[in-house]
Scaffold this motif. Structure first.
Motif, PDB file in Angstrom:
ATOM      1  N   GLY A 133       1.062  -1.519   0.279  1.00 31.02           N
ATOM      2  CA  GLY A 133      -0.001  -0.060   0.100  1.00 31.02           C
ATOM      3  C   GLY A 133       1.064   1.319  -0.090  1.00 31.02           C
ATOM      4  O   GLY A 133       0.433   2.336  -0.281  1.00 31.02           O
ATOM      5  N   MET A 134       2.231   1.104   0.186  1.00 37.10           N
ATOM      6  CA  MET A 134       2.968   2.230   0.179  1.00 37.10           C
ATOM      7  C   MET A 134       3.536   2.872  -1.147  1.00 37.10           C
ATOM      8  O   MET A 134       3.874   2.034  -1.857  1.00 37.10           O
ATOM      9  N   THR A 135       3.349   3.951  -1.503  1.00 34.71           N
ATOM     10  CA  THR A 135       3.943   4.367  -2.820  1.00 34.71           C
ATOM     11  C   THR A 135       5.034   5.395  -2.553  1.00 34.71           C
ATOM     12  O   THR A 135       5.798   5.460  -3.478  1.00 34.71           O
ATOM     13  N   ASP A 136       5.313   5.976  -1.287  1.00 38.44           N
ATOM     14  CA  ASP A 136       6.370   6.938  -1.078  1.00 38.44           C
ATOM     15  C   ASP A 136       7.626   6.096  -0.944  1.00 38.44           C
ATOM     16  O   ASP A 136       7.677   5.232   0.069  1.00 38.44           O
ATOM     17  N   PRO A 137       8.593   6.190  -1.771  1.00 42.04           N
ATOM     18  CA  PRO A 137       9.859   5.355  -1.395  1.00 42.04           C
ATOM     19  C   PRO A 137      10.449   5.398   0.021  1.00 42.04           C
ATOM     20  O   PRO A 137      11.229   4.539   0.750  1.00 42.04           O
ATOM     21  N   LEU A 138      10.171   6.767   0.504  1.00 45.19           N
ATOM     22  CA  LEU A 138      10.703   7.093   1.763  1.00 45.19           C
ATOM     23  C   LEU A 138      10.104   6.257   2.971  1.00 45.19           C
ATOM     24  O   LEU A 138      10.598   5.947   3.733  1.00 45.19           O
ATOM     25  N   LYS A 139       8.892   6.173   2.699  1.00 46.98           N
ATOM     26  CA  LYS A 139       8.026   5.285   3.700  1.00 46.98           C
ATOM     27  C   LYS A 139       8.427   3.684   3.697  1.00 46.98           C
ATOM     28  O   LYS A 139       8.503   2.915   4.594  1.00 46.98           O
ATOM     29  N   GLN A 218      18.251   8.063  -1.466  1.00 47.48           N
ATOM     30  CA  GLN A 218      16.647   8.513  -1.342  1.00 47.48           C
ATOM     31  C   GLN A 218      16.657  10.038  -1.485  1.00 47.48           C
ATOM     32  O   GLN A 218      17.686  10.776  -1.426  1.00 47.48           O
ATOM     33  N   TYR A 219      15.628  10.646  -1.596  1.00 46.91           N
ATOM     34  CA  TYR A 219      15.051  11.915  -1.755  1.00 46.91           C
ATOM     35  C   TYR A 219      15.511  12.718  -0.394  1.00 46.91           C
ATOM     36  O   TYR A 219      14.895  12.091   0.816  1.00 46.91           O
ATOM     37  N   ASP A 220      16.119  13.800  -0.253  1.00 52.88           N
ATOM     38  CA  ASP A 220      16.154  14.569   0.954  1.00 52.88           C
ATOM     39  C   ASP A 220      15.481  15.824   0.821  1.00 52.88           C
ATOM     40  O   ASP A 220      15.705  16.692  -0.209  1.00 52.88           O
ATOM     41  N   TRP A 228      22.872   9.689  -1.004  1.00 49.91           N
ATOM     42  CA  TRP A 228      23.158   8.613  -0.326  1.00 49.91           C
ATOM     43  C   TRP A 228      23.129   8.645   1.260  1.00 49.91           C
ATOM     44  O   TRP A 228      23.897   9.387   1.910  1.00 49.91           O
ATOM     45  N   LYS A 229      22.056   7.996   1.768  1.00 47.43           N
ATOM     46  CA  LYS A 229      21.952   8.202   3.324  1.00 47.43           C
ATOM     47  C   LYS A 229      22.477   6.926   3.959  1.00 47.43           C
ATOM     48  O   LYS A 229      21.963   5.866   3.622  1.00 47.43           O
ATOM     49  N   LEU A 230      23.230   7.140   4.940  1.00 46.78           N
ATOM     50  CA  LEU A 230      23.521   5.941   5.861  1.00 46.78           C
ATOM     51  C   LEU A 230      22.757   5.283   6.851  1.00 46.78           C
ATOM     52  O   LEU A 230      22.083   6.076   7.645  1.00 46.78           O
ATOM     53  N   TYR A 231      22.552   4.162   6.823  1.00 48.11           N
ATOM     54  CA  TYR A 231      21.636   3.458   7.755  1.00 48.11           C
ATOM     55  C   TYR A 231      22.542   2.221   8.619  1.00 48.11           C
ATOM     56  O   TYR A 231      23.410   1.526   7.834  1.00 48.11           O
ATOM     57  N   ASP A 232      22.419   1.959   9.795  1.00 48.90           N
ATOM     58  CA  ASP A 232      23.235   1.042  10.326  1.00 48.90           C
ATOM     59  C   ASP A 232      22.231   0.127  11.108  1.00 48.90           C
ATOM     60  O   ASP A 232      21.790   0.270  12.633  1.00 48.90           O
TER      61      ASP A 232
END
Length: 260
Positions: A133-139, A218-220, A228-232
């Protein structure tokens, strides 16, 4: 929205053949080569070099294995090495390939040895479910990150005994609900790539310790551009949220030496 699986193909339109290996460069514009070792040596390594030199194990004799071209367009040298004895290897194949990659993010959409999945993988099914159901890549990024953090526990025993050359099995990690940093990163990246979101597994040092983490394209909203955003996810699964946020906001804490 259903998953978007980018499947590597060895079409045979651009092929370099030797007595020991076949290099299929039909899809270098998509950011990968496929290599098939045809010799009989049980220990074989592949080296890809442009600006940085990356060395991989070839684990499937007689089958094509996908290797990413992570440094953009230009001249790459692909070499195959066979074990002689102990830790000594001799070069069996060397091929220089001129590469023109359509997009810098394309190499980070395809599965490879480090985040191996296909349309039938459970990791894809789970990714579809948690982003339904999600369309927003950030979600989608947020949902996948939270899933990896909340559903995988760090495996201290595995960390103490893991061998050099280890490759994750993302479906096994989901089933066992535990893993090391490489497993966390591989699951998250496989899920993101299956949703058509470019993502990297990065390896390097954090506080002097060898570690794996994730970078997502991702979009900022603040910068009004893609970054490019870092995730750990490994750190996030056990760290205090406030500590984690402060730590990850300082990229100097992460010193990458390898990207896939």
């Amino acid at each position: 929205q259903a998953s978007t699986i980018y499947t590597p193909k060895a079409d045979g339109t651009v092929v370099y053949t030797s007595a020991k290996a076949v290099i299929d460069a039909s899809h270098t514009s998509d950011g990968y080569v496929m290599v098939k070792y045809t010799g009989s040596n049980p220990k074989v390594k592949l080296r890809i070099q442009k600006d940085t030199e990356y060395t991989y194990d070839i684990t499937a004799s007689g089958d094509y294995v996908t290797f990413p071209l992570t440094e953009g367009s230009g001249s790459y040298t692909v070499k195959v090495f066979e074990n002689v004895s102990g830790t000594s290897y001799a070069q069996a194949v060397s091929q220089t390939i001129q590469v023109n990659i359509a997009s810098d993010t394309t190499p980070f959409l395809y599965p490879n040895q480090f985040c191996n999945f296909n349309a039938d993988s459970n990791v894809v099914t789970v990714s579809d479910t948690i982003t339904s159901g999600m369309t927003d890549p950030l979600k989608k990024v947020e949902a996948i990150y939270n899933y990896a953090v909340d559903n995988i526990t760090y495996d201290n025993q595995k960390a103490a005994t893991v061998q050099s050359g280890y490759l994750p099995n993302v479906d096994a990690t989901l089933a066992q609900k535990k893993g090391i940093c490489f497993d966390y990163a591989a699951v998250m990246v496989a899920m993101l790539r299956s949703q058509g979101i470019p993502a990297k597994i990065e390896f390097g040092f954090v506080n002097g310790l060898y570690h794996a983490w994730v970078n997502v394209y991702q979009y900022d909203k603040v910068l009004d551009s893609y970054i490019w955003k870092l995730y750990d996810p490994t750190f996030a699964s056990s760290a205090d949220p406030a500590t984690l946020a402060a730590y990850m906001q300082d990229p100097s804490n992460y010193k990458p030496i390898c990207v896939n």
